[in-house]
Design a protein around this motif. Structure first.
Motif, mmCIF file in Angstrom:
data_model
loop_
_atom_site.group_PDB
_atom_site.id
_atom_site.type_symbol
_atom_site.label_atom_id
_atom_site.label_comp_id
_atom_site.label_asym_id
_atom_site.label_seq_id
_atom_site.Cartn_x
_atom_site.Cartn_y
_atom_site.Cartn_z
ATOM 1 N N UNK A 164 49.495 33.411 54.585
ATOM 2 C CA UNK A 164 48.833 33.764 53.320
ATOM 3 C C UNK A 164 47.326 33.688 53.521
ATOM 4 N N UNK A 165 46.638 34.788 53.175
ATOM 5 C CA UNK A 165 45.177 34.790 53.134
ATOM 6 C C UNK A 165 44.767 35.082 51.694
ATOM 7 N N UNK A 166 44.017 34.170 51.113
ATOM 8 C CA UNK A 166 43.718 34.238 49.680
ATOM 9 C C UNK A 166 42.222 34.099 49.451
ATOM 10 N N UNK A 167 41.683 34.957 48.586
ATOM 11 C CA UNK A 167 40.291 34.848 48.163
ATOM 12 C C UNK A 167 40.282 34.434 46.694
ATOM 13 N N UNK A 168 39.617 33.327 46.408
ATOM 14 C CA UNK A 168 39.535 32.794 45.057
ATOM 15 C C UNK A 168 38.188 33.119 44.442
ATOM 16 N N UNK A 195 34.831 33.658 46.742
ATOM 17 C CA UNK A 195 33.824 34.695 46.514
ATOM 18 C C UNK A 195 33.237 34.485 45.125
ATOM 19 N N UNK A 196 31.968 34.853 44.909
ATOM 20 C CA UNK A 196 31.355 34.683 43.579
ATOM 21 C C UNK A 196 32.156 35.366 42.479
ATOM 22 N N UNK A 197 32.673 36.563 42.744
ATOM 23 C CA UNK A 197 33.495 37.281 41.774
ATOM 24 C C UNK A 197 34.384 38.264 42.528
ATOM 25 N N UNK A 198 35.451 38.688 41.866
ATOM 26 C CA UNK A 198 36.375 39.659 42.443
ATOM 27 C C UNK A 198 36.560 40.818 41.467
ATOM 28 N N UNK A 199 36.709 42.042 41.975
ATOM 29 C CA UNK A 199 36.800 43.198 41.071
ATOM 30 C C UNK A 199 38.151 43.341 40.382
ATOM 31 N N UNK A 200 39.222 42.898 41.047
ATOM 32 C CA UNK A 200 40.574 43.065 40.498
ATOM 33 C C UNK A 200 41.430 41.888 40.936
ATOM 34 N N UNK A 242 40.007 44.464 50.339
ATOM 35 C CA UNK A 242 40.301 43.068 50.681
ATOM 36 C C UNK A 242 39.550 42.653 51.950
ATOM 37 N N UNK A 243 39.632 43.479 52.987
ATOM 38 C CA UNK A 243 38.987 43.133 54.256
ATOM 39 C C UNK A 243 37.482 42.958 54.082
ATOM 40 N N UNK A 244 36.873 43.788 53.240
ATOM 41 C CA UNK A 244 35.442 43.691 53.002
ATOM 42 C C UNK A 244 35.087 42.375 52.322
ATOM 43 N N UNK A 245 35.842 42.010 51.289
ATOM 44 C CA UNK A 245 35.575 40.754 50.598
ATOM 45 C C UNK A 245 35.881 39.555 51.479
#
Length: 344
Positions: A164-168, A195-200, A242-245
């Motif tokens: 699992x790879x997760x960005x919060x 990340x400061x914010x996520x788009x979706x 996803x890869x970019x973020x």
């Protein structure tokens, strides 16, 4: 209970159960007790002996004894599990082939719209349970369909070897109990970043199918909707997003268990101590001093003192410089925890 899963038919099971009860017996006695023709019983005993569930005793009249169940059934059950795994893999392959065939014939199958909280929850569970190697997640603040406490599938899949790879999103880390959720998940092996914010919100299984909310439910009047996106240029774009973020986000490390022992001993200013590394990861992620203090069981003043000590150690004049030094020195490299999903 039936032993059919171990490969035994009803008649074979009856013979074996009788031998377990009596300890040992000749074929004639087994036939008499079960009310079966002796020739049939001898064939059943031969079948049981062939799979290692029955042995013969004595040099005189042949008597049959059961192999201890825990010894005799172990290889049979193992074979059954392996056969089930092979069947599951085959079903997954056929499913993929079927979906690909449908998509070639019907472009409408590339995106499926799912409506309703319960339907989205179930689809998210199904998505995880069918994953073979990797789940990718965007986790934003607020709840759309599944509270974090309900996402038990992640731990089950991590135990089966799925990564699992997760960005919060930073705001999510500020929600009550969220940092505790991170700490609970670290032992399961999830790799987490902030990340400061996520788009979706988003969940992607094996880089082949994604689930994204479309319209949230509002004021209890309308139900939320989500899109299930299969192999297409749209999915390729979501993967690139996803890869970019992921490349631009900061690692999240779990604070140590307050009831346990630190895995790495060191002084409070040792940047490699568990507690200090956790503090730094939360700081770089943008979590407030107050939230960090609450999770680590410190006062806000102690958190600020720890940060000042590490700043002095790295000769950083500002927190921004400290974040850069932390990144340059690789102090936050490793895995991060978490037990929530993108629809939390």
């Amino acid at each position: 209970m039936s032993l059919e899963a171990a490969g035994l038919g009803p008649a074979q099971e009856n013979v074996y159960r009788l031998l377990v009860r009596v300890g040992e017996a000749p074929a004639e006695h087994v036939a008499e007790v079960l009310g079966l023709p002796e020739d049939d019983v001898r064939r059943l005993l031969a079948d049981l002996q062939a799979v290692g569930l029955v042995t013969t005793l004595g040099s005189g009249p042949r008597r049959y004894a059961p192999t201890p169940p825990d010894v005799g059934f172990a290889p049979l059950l193992r074979q059954g599990v392996e056969a089930l795994d092979r069947a599951r893999i085959t079903v997954n392959e056929l499913t993929d082939e079927h979906r690909a065939s449908i998509r070639r014939r019907d472009a409408n199958q590339l995106v499926e719209v799912i409506s309703g909280t319960e339907a989205i929850r179930q689809q998210l569970r199904n998505l995880q349970l069918s994953t073979r190697s990797e789940m990718l997640w965007f986790c934003r603040a607020g709840v759309v369909a599944m509270p974090s406490a309900d996402n038990d599938e992640e731990f089950a899949m991590l135990a089966r070897g799925v990564s699992y790879r997760v960005i919060y999103e930073q705001e999510l880390l500020e929600e009550p109990g969220m940092i505790d959720s991170l700490a609970q998940g670290v032992r399961a092996g999830e790799v987490a970043r902030a990340a400061p914010s996520l788009p979706v919100r988003m969940a992607i299984s094996d880089r082949s199918i994604a689930l994204c909310p479309l319209v949230p439910g509002r004021d209890g009047i309308s139900e939320p909707t989500a899109a299930l996106v299969r192999d297409s240029n749209l999915l390729t774009a979501l993967l690139a997003l996803f890869d970019s973020y992921w490349s631009g986000s900061s690692p999240l490390l779990a604070p140590p268990d307050p009831h346990g022992t630190a895995l790495v001993e060191g002084s409070p200013t040792d940047p490699l101590a568990d507690e200090t590394r956790a503090l730094l990861s939360l700081l770089v992620a943008g979590v407030s001093d107050k939230a960090i203090a609450t999770r680590l069981g410190m006062s806000v003043r102690t958190v600020q003192r720890r940060i000042s000590e590490v700043m002095a150690l790295t000769h950083a004049q500002t927190r921004m410089q400290l974040a850069w030094q932390v990144s340059r020195r690789g102090w936050l490299e490793g895995t991060g925890p978490g037990d929530v999903g993108p629809f939390s």
